[in-house]
Design an enzyme around this catalytic site. Structure first.
Site, PDB file in Angstrom:
ATOM      1  N   SER A 346     -30.639 -43.756 -42.133  1.00 14.42           N
ATOM      2  CA  SER A 346     -31.727 -44.254 -42.146  1.00 14.42           C
ATOM      3  C   SER A 346     -32.942 -43.192 -41.831  1.00 14.42           C
ATOM      4  O   SER A 346     -32.996 -42.054 -42.723  1.00 14.42           O
ATOM      5  CB  SER A 346     -31.894 -45.261 -41.165  1.00 14.42           C
ATOM      6  N   ASP A 460     -29.694 -49.732 -45.904  1.00 15.47           N
ATOM      7  CA  ASP A 460     -30.054 -48.884 -44.657  1.00 15.47           C
ATOM      8  C   ASP A 460     -28.663 -48.760 -44.097  1.00 15.47           C
ATOM      9  O   ASP A 460     -28.008 -49.893 -43.793  1.00 15.47           O
ATOM     10  CB  ASP A 460     -31.231 -49.602 -43.866  1.00 15.47           C
TER      11      ASP A 460
END
Length: 579
Positions: A346, A460
């Site tokens: 991320s 993500d």
């Protein structure tokens, strides 16, 4: 298997190196040394099989073994490698359980053998030695239960040129120059030409040094085949301007069979941007290294990765708090600690990818801050068919930050982690366009559209591995892992929510956008849920004080970076991170 006479001095060195009998001295030690005998395995030969009675332990004099267990489909699954100076079967001397794994020789291997029966007689005469010996074994077992097995360091590395042999010769000398703390030997065909038994000569050299670097020929000569027989690792040395087609050695049946059984790494020599992709597409490569001939730092990085002394940054997700990663890395590099690889999820992937491309952390920070300052996020809102944002602003920004680079062409080894919605497992990006990996790893579900790659639907990585330390350990074995956590488990604003389960969205739209809970904040918060408590796999854990900074506080980037820098400085000053 073949017995051989074990020289006393060799047994002494092996017993001292393994550390298993460090508490013994005097007459007890002398009796122990007398009980060892020599055992020789040829490549592919089985030392022990799962289910057999465990009645001996072994110390590897030289060579390499592979441990396998039977998988659910009946196939052999590798579980570890055992190299020079390591012990096999030590539990045999204090338990009577069957072998749990099958051990085979990856190459010609000599061992020192200690029968459990002989050790038992020694215990009967000297019972005081059992407790310290058992303590060492139990501590090793306890460590193995917490930490994954770290591969044994390679004692013999073969440099296999794909074209010009002088490239491999130059690289061997350059690597040797970076291994100041090790005894190193560099051997070419001419160096063993006068030896009556070249194979025995190579073993004698291996037993007298820490690392042997064997420079093979570019063709499938007898010298090349001999080198491959002794190899713990093979470095395929290629030049960026050369053809990526199959080499004469790879086309040779005998050499090809050996290469299939030895971990092989690619070293791409270049004078600017490398082109590793074509070489990796057609080969099974354990890992690869890009080396600029004019950059000593690249050689140092290669040497550390080969010997398991590399420093790997593992950067977790946390939205805007990820800016702290810039500060931590800047502090570490200022202290003289080189960064050899980066694994990120991320925000940690976005920052890590930029740090892998840009050598100066301050410059990397400036580029990312400038992008956030100039981005027009409000123009990117989208009818929420798939996501609130179209993803255009993020994609265009990451394309610019990626500078057209591919991951496999970066000087610093890099991997980004996303979540595959198809399999609900982490997906590791270590090849392909840099921007695309960052785009997938930072694609907050519902906020940005997923990224579809080769049948995988990627979002993500924080959903499954917000702190990708287990993946980093799997990729980087014995390296030093420095984990940086920037999440805040207490950072959730309940403003505007109550136990009714009902929200008037029109009223909330009239409030300040950042007051109370919001859809964007809630979706970003979801990406922090993959915070598996696996920090025991890290060698160092750094946790900058980012409490009070929200996931979307990009306007406070400079403050967040400073918190990271302060945490990095503390880690250096307190000795948590050593140079």
């Amino acid at each position: 298997m073949e017995a051989f006479d074990a020289a006393r001095d060799d047994v002494v060195r092996a017993v001292d190196a393994c550390g298993l009998f460090e508490s013994l001295s005097g007459d007890v030690r002398a009796e122990l040394l007398d009980a060892f005998s020599g055992l020789r395995l040829t490549t592919g030969e089985t030392l022990m099989s799962a289910g057999e009675n465990a009645d001996e332990l072994y110390i590897v004099r030289h060579g390499r073994l592979r441990a396998t267990m039977t998988g659910p489909d009946g196939e052999d699954v590798p579980v570890g490698e055992i190299g020079k100076g390591e012990v096999v079967g030590e539990m045999a001397v204090i338990t009577d359980e069957d072998r749990s794994a099958t051990i085979r020789a990856m190459r010609d291997t000599d061992l020192f053998r200690l029968p459990a029966e002989d050790f038992g007689r020694l215990i009967q005469r000297h019972p005081e030695m059992l407790r310290p010996f058992a303590s060492v074994v139990v501590n090793r077992l306890r460590t193995a239960m917490v930490m994954p097995p770290r591969p044994a360091l390679p004692a013999t590395i073969v440099l296999l040129p794909t074209d010009d042999p002088t490239d491999a010769d130059w690289l061997a000398r350059a690597i040797a120059g970076q291994l100041g703390g090790h005894a190193v030997a560099v051997l070419r065909r001419a160096d063993v030409a006068g030896a009556g038994h070249p194979a025995a000569h190579l073993l004698d050299v291996e037993n007298s040094v820490d690392v042997s670097l064997l420079v093979a020929d570019a063709g499938p000569t007898e010298w090349t085949r001999l080198c491959l027989r002794h190899a713990d690792r093979v470095l395929l040395v290629a030049a960026a301007h050369g053809s990526a087609g199959r080499t004469p050695v790879e086309a040779d049946d005998r050499c090809r069979a050996r290469l299939a059984d030895v971990p092989t790494q690619l070293v791409m020599l270049h004078d600017g941007r490398p082109r590793s992709g074509p070489w990796l597409e057609t080969r099974t490569i354990e890992s690869h290294h890009n080396v600029d001939r004019s950059c000593p730092a690249d050689i140092g990085r290669l040497a550390r990765r080969l010997t398991g002394t590399a420093t790997v940054m593992v950067l977790g997700g946390g939205g805007a708090r990820g800016f702290a990663h810039f500060g931590v890395v800047r502090a570490i590099k200022e202290a003289g600690v080189p960064i050899d690889a980066i694994v990120g999820t991320s925000a940690g992937a976005v920052v890590g990818g930029l740090l892998a491309r840009v050598d100066d952390p301050a410059d990397a920070q400036r580029q990312m801050t400038q992008w956030f300052d100039e981005a027009r996020w409000r123009r990117d809102f989208n009818p929420p068919k798939v996501s609130l944002m179209s993803g255009r602003t993020m994609t265009e920004g990451l394309r610019e930050l990626g500078d057209g680079r591919h991951i496999e062409d970066l000087a610093v080894d890099f991997a980004a982690v996303s979540c595959d919605l198809v399999t609900a497992t982490p997906y590791v990006h270590d090849r392909g366009p840099l921007w695309r990996a960052l785009r997938a790893s930072g694609s907050v579900p519902g906020l940005f559209p997923p990224v579809a790659i080769d049948g995988h639907l990627l979002v993500d990585g924080g959903l499954t591995a917000n702190l990708p330390i287990a993946l980093a350990r799997e990729r980087h074995g014995s390296s030093r892992l420095i984990e940086v956590e920037v999440g805040d488990p207490t950072d959730i604003d309940l403003g505007g929510l109550d136990d009714s389960g009902i929200v008037n969205g029109w009223q909330r739209l009239r409030r300040r956008p950042d007051s109370g809970a919001s859809l964007a904040k809630l979706m970003m918060r979801l990406t922090e849920l993959g915070r598996h408590e696996s920090s025991e796999l890290a060698d160092v854990l750094i946790t900058p004080d980012v409490r009070g900074f929200g996931l979307t506080d990009t306007k406070r980037a400079a403050e967040i970076v400073q918190r990271g820098y302060e945490a990095g400085v503390r880690a250096i000053e307190t000795g948590v991170v050593t140079v």
